[in-house]
Design an enzyme around this catalytic site. Sequence first.
Site, PDB file in Angstrom:
ATOM      1  N   GLU A 199       0.829  -1.532  -0.188  1.00 50.71           N
ATOM      2  CA  GLU A 199      -0.098   0.145  -0.237  1.00 50.71           C
ATOM      3  C   GLU A 199       0.919   1.343   0.012  1.00 50.71           C
ATOM      4  O   GLU A 199       1.728   0.844   0.751  1.00 50.71           O
ATOM      5  CB  GLU A 199      -1.075   0.165   0.976  1.00 50.71           C
ATOM      6  CG  GLU A 199      -1.951   1.186   1.373  1.00 50.71           C
ATOM      7  CD  GLU A 199      -2.957   1.316   2.228  1.00 50.71           C
ATOM      8  OE1 GLU A 199      -4.076   1.547   2.424  1.00 50.71           O
ATOM      9  OE2 GLU A 199      -2.300   0.705   3.721  1.00 50.71           O
ATOM     10  N   GLY A 247       2.853   1.890  11.352  1.00 50.19           N
ATOM     11  CA  GLY A 247       2.232   1.324  12.131  1.00 50.19           C
ATOM     12  C   GLY A 247       1.862  -0.481  11.745  1.00 50.19           C
ATOM     13  O   GLY A 247       2.565  -1.066  12.252  1.00 50.19           O
ATOM     14  N   ALA A 248       1.455  -0.631  10.834  1.00 55.56           N
ATOM     15  CA  ALA A 248       0.275  -1.851  10.706  1.00 55.56           C
ATOM     16  C   ALA A 248      -0.048  -1.387   8.812  1.00 55.56           C
ATOM     17  O   ALA A 248      -0.273  -0.866   8.280  1.00 55.56           O
ATOM     18  CB  ALA A 248      -0.289  -2.442  11.386  1.00 55.56           C
ATOM     19  N   MET A 249      -0.850  -2.667   8.420  1.00 52.06           N
ATOM     20  CA  MET A 249      -0.855  -2.918   7.627  1.00 52.06           C
ATOM     21  C   MET A 249      -1.815  -3.909   7.254  1.00 52.06           C
ATOM     22  O   MET A 249      -1.491  -5.334   7.672  1.00 52.06           O
ATOM     23  CB  MET A 249       0.324  -2.800   6.036  1.00 52.06           C
ATOM     24  CG  MET A 249      -0.317  -3.825   5.034  1.00 52.06           C
ATOM     25  SD  MET A 249      -1.328  -1.883   4.161  1.00 52.06           S
ATOM     26  CE  MET A 249      -2.205  -2.229   2.931  1.00 52.06           C
ATOM     27  N   GLU A 250      -2.375  -3.740   6.790  1.00 55.43           N
ATOM     28  CA  GLU A 250      -4.825  -4.187   6.828  1.00 55.43           C
ATOM     29  C   GLU A 250      -4.842  -5.973   5.744  1.00 55.43           C
ATOM     30  O   GLU A 250      -5.940  -6.280   5.845  1.00 55.43           O
ATOM     31  CB  GLU A 250      -5.287  -3.501   6.966  1.00 55.43           C
ATOM     32  CG  GLU A 250      -5.328  -3.292   5.132  1.00 55.43           C
ATOM     33  CD  GLU A 250      -4.723  -1.253   5.359  1.00 55.43           C
ATOM     34  OE1 GLU A 250      -5.644  -1.356   4.749  1.00 55.43           O
ATOM     35  OE2 GLU A 250      -4.426  -1.136   6.462  1.00 55.43           O
ATOM     36  N   GLU A 266      -6.648  -2.538  12.367  1.00 57.50           N
ATOM     37  CA  GLU A 266      -6.426  -3.331  11.295  1.00 57.50           C
ATOM     38  C   GLU A 266      -7.657  -4.249  11.014  1.00 57.50           C
ATOM     39  O   GLU A 266      -7.834  -4.629   9.720  1.00 57.50           O
ATOM     40  CB  GLU A 266      -4.784  -4.209  10.988  1.00 57.50           C
ATOM     41  CG  GLU A 266      -3.560  -2.852  11.820  1.00 57.50           C
ATOM     42  CD  GLU A 266      -3.715  -1.864  10.374  1.00 57.50           C
ATOM     43  OE1 GLU A 266      -3.665  -1.811   9.648  1.00 57.50           O
ATOM     44  OE2 GLU A 266      -3.127  -0.940  10.950  1.00 57.50           O
TER      45      GLU A 266
END
Length: 821
Positions: free
Chosen positions: A128, A262-265, A299
């Site tokens: 992303e 921070g994070a990726m879904e 997420e």
Amino acid sequence: IRLPKTVIPTAYRLDFSTSLENVSFQGIAEIDVEVKEETNFIVIHAQKLNLSNIKISSGKKKWKAKSIKYNEKNQYVILSFNTVLKPETSYTLSMQYSGILSDDMSGYYLSKYGDNDNPSYLATTQFEPTSARKAFPCFDEPEFKATFQLNMTVGAGLTAISNMNVLDIEKIKNSEKKKYIFANSTKMSTYLVAFIVSNFKSISKTNKGIDISVYARPEQIESTEYALEVATKILRFYESTYDIPYPLPKLDLVAIPDFEAGAMENWGLITFRETALLYDEKSPSSINKQYVATVVAHELAHQWFGNLVTMKWWDDLWLNEGFADLGTNAAEPEWGMENHWYYMDVLKAFKTDSSHFTHPIYAEVKDPEEISGIFDDISYSKGSSVIRMIESWLNNINSKQVKRSTSTYSSNYFFNRIHKYLDLYKYSNAETKQLWDALESYDKDGKPLMNVSETMGTFINQGGYPIVMMKNNKDKNTVDLSQERYFINHMELMNDKAPADNSTWIIPYSYLVYSNATGKPELLENKSITLKEDTNIQLPRILERRDENKNVKVFVKGNIDQTGFYRVQYDDEYIQIACEWLKSDLYFMTAIDRAGFLNDISAQLFNGRTENPEIILDCLNFLKNEKSNVVWQSAIDVFKQLLRNFDIHASYGNVKKYVISLIQNIANDIGWEETKNDDNTVHNRSQLRATILGLACAVGEPKLKAQAIEYFEQIKNNTFTKEFSDDILKVIYVTGIYYGNENDFNYIFEQYKKETSVQRKSMLQDSLASVNLPFLQEKLFELSISDEIRQQDTNFLLMRLIRNVGSSAARQCWIFVKDHW
């Protein structure tokens, strides 16, 4: 630059082979496509890939590409063929591809961990928004949804995971390599595809037939238990709330050592920065635990908002990110986080959106650089704040009794309509207009009853936000209302006689009317209106003759429960009345309304919107009796702004004394250790303790500063016996380095290098970012781009230093950045 829609993908089959030793990958792609219009060429994304053996086939017929034209600027390749591709004919585009594992934490990239002398490696993905094209040739736009079937060949001792479950593992003949064969996926966008090659360990549990696993590097596996526990709870909550089951057979959460976001879904394979997923129970920290819970909640919400229903194009990014910020309280209801959104989202969005350089939530974007630029507080925090306003507004219209809670979602108008939206567009794409249509109700003639699109369009399609100005009109027993755009530099604009900004909003405005006619402040009315233009609200008739009794006073509180995304400006009389009551009867307003009132009048103070600043400064004395976490978090935001405004001013010392006078009671009451109960939960009180003590030490409250420095000396001398949480240890380390010398800096840095706990290492790094001496700041700048600090942490470290130390550090940092970039 968008791809043409003459040819669209329906299914990908990707056969990857990854070599960590050679830092490279190669593969074969087969892409089934549907032809919409006759054409003899296909445009497909590919960036930094070597493509070969390109063919298009239909049945037994095959055509090689006659020409291949790369467009590096737009990151696509034009493939021309000696045949005309026709609609209603099945085609498969196939090719071989290869590339180098990148080192910039995007696309398919290499991550390193462990001992620098004997490191371990893994290969992981971050696609992303526009980096799937760096890993395999694809139609890399969210609207081009397709199924994906992956095979991953990996070396000895390594495993592969991807979005879907493993069907089989084949041994490669005459080799120690293995091929992982994954199930075919549901329809999804390319940016959600993910795969990882590593030697990671995992822990798992099964919940309602879904296998939930958390992966981490082997030495950190003990820190994965909390994430597994909270992910299981949140998944159940979302399935119940949205009344749509999680559609995949498994859900993996993976802690990646090198991770920029921070994070990726990624659907079924969510990747995280280690600090956002790992929690070490041996080093307790309510702040770290909450961070893990909220990021996991965010997420997992994406598995519905973004994955199941995806925005059609990136200008509607807020449809993904705004909804994903609404589920935080679902993580741990017993923590009492129901009001955390106010200072975590609303206040953050207010700051960004009060600038002239903001952008609308709906922001037209074209190229990858523009797309990356909208992953900001507007799409995330303002997006979620506006959604929260919509929820409150629509529920208020449709049921006066509806309140958001875990037990009332089934009768909640807003969430019933959200279910309709998700169900209607599942496995497909949506735009803002389609959300408005789902939320609207219509009369028998098909006319909208609530005008959702018109009302909310004013908050989505223009930058900034309104401030509603209330002025008491005693003669008419009314309150006059007007609106204008709120700018952070309002005083500067007034002094420069800048042209007025004519932005207006259709505002779901709510208000409470209080009076002390019975001898104490009591609520008389709770009302809502739609504010389009200057108007007035009529006060209760009982107040018409209040001038006959000088002791009877009235106060109108705007923005009930702070659910509206706007500020309120009070006249000085209202501020004075409310503050008198707060000092004698703190709880006549709810905690969230006290927090909002405090922040609004402070904004008036900073913004030059009061004739008597002393009234507001005196008003803040009510905080001496305040205990609520949400009020104090709002207050601390105000104090930090006040301190920043004066940090190079001659009055800075007096400002610090003023802040100390307001926080001294709560600081002494809450202390260094948990000793008693109050209105807060233990979780909230733990966070409040760290925040208050940190501020007290930063402004030099003598007793607490001395105690923190004494604790720091004990830690250095190995005589420290307290069992403090990491949150309190951070206060001690920060105080030690802020008031300390080079020896103190070196001590913390050595501890940082030796530390193996992810969260404690992060705490020590944050502490380093509070160094106050200029020559040590320069030392930290150099360390930030050395091998001692991960590349992912460099920007965070510099930003924290500026935030913690102030304008002097900002100047030093700017010089360093100009010299090195």
